[in-house]
Design an enzyme around this catalytic site. Structure first.
Site: not given
Ligand code: ADE
Length: 275
Positions: A240, A103, A37, A216-217
């Protein structure tokens, strides 16, 4: 203390206080969680200097004419909060942009599409009862008052993202149906310390928090920036659909998603430099 020692002590203090990494001009902070990333942007940084801050990898230099500091945080909210806190403390960036994959829980979003985070929210902070989790506001550690449940993306940075998006050429995504042109959308990004690989959980996040994408961040970085009054924007590309195919799709689309997110972030940084 002799005059000589006094001068030496003063010089040492000056050198410590001045960013010896060469970041004297106004700087923009950029973060991503994983190597995939951050590597595209890292490769585009000129006059690159690599350094460690408390063991974490940071890169300084110039991106599209703007001084930047780029950091890889590692995955998850705690790692993200630690990294952005160190970044703010050490480099005092004028604004922070987060880049990476996500996602897509909005069914309209497909791999490679980009979400400009108009709002971020922590989907795993709150009260868990028999009905499930009810997301609730975090506490502002600086003021002691409640933070907003949704951290708004900085308006000027969103405008720069919109401007940059107009002239952006994104990489096509190779799907089972052939190459697909990615789209850029705006939406709610939900953050939590779990990789979501359940269609049911994705639907719940969409219903309860109006989430478009999950990662997640982002909201952890947004919370630190909110409490420290630093403008912040989260950009995510879809790798995804956070469903039962997610564990297979994530490695398949991570790289193209990361490159597309990085392309928009690079465009935003160019706009910041020209403001
Ligand atoms: N980042 C990329 N895909 C994700 C997912 N399905 N859940 C959480 N974070 C992600």
């Amino acid at each position: 203390m002799s005059f000589f020692l006094f001068v030496c002590a003063g010089l040492a203090a000056f050198l410590r206080a001045s960013p010896s990494e060469g970041v004297r001009k106004p700087v923009t902070g950029v973060l991503g969680a994983m190597t995939a990333e951050v590597e595209t942007l890292q490769g585009q940084i000129m006059d690159r200097k690599e350094l460690k801050v408390q063991g974490l990898p940071f890169v300084t230099g110039t991106l599209r004419g703007r001084s930047v500091v780029l950091a890889k945080s590692g995955v998850g909210k705690v790692n993200a909060a630690m990294t952005v806190t160190l970044m703010l403390e050490r480099f005092s960036p004028e604004q922070v942009v987060f880049t990476g994959s996500s996602g897509g829980v909005n069914p309209a979003l497909k791999p490679g599409d980009i979400v400009i985070g108009t709002k971020t929210v922590q989907h795993d902070h709150g009260v868990f009862d028999d009905a499930g989790l009810h997301a609730a506001e975090t506490e502002n550690a600086v003021t002691g008052s409640k933070n907003p449940l949704y951290f708004p993306g900085d308006e000027l940075l969103i405008r720069f993202a919109e401007d940059a998006a107009r002239s952006l050429k994104l990489e096509k995504v190779e799907t089972d149906q052939g190459p697909r042109e990615p789209r850029i959308a705006q939406g709610v990004i939900a953050t939590g310390d779990v990789f979501v690989a359940s269609g049911a959980k994705g639907k719940e996040l969409r219903k309860t928090l109006q989430a478009d994408a999950v990662e997640m961040e982002g909201a952890a970085v947004a919370q630190v920036c909110w409490e420290q009054r630093v403008p912040c924007l989260v950009i995510r590309s879809v790798s995804d659909s956070a469903d039962e195919h997610a564990s297979k799709d994530f490695p398949r689309f991570l790289r193209v998603a990361s490159r597309n997110s990085a392309a928009l972030v690079s465009g935003i940084v160019a706009k910041i430099g020209k403001q």
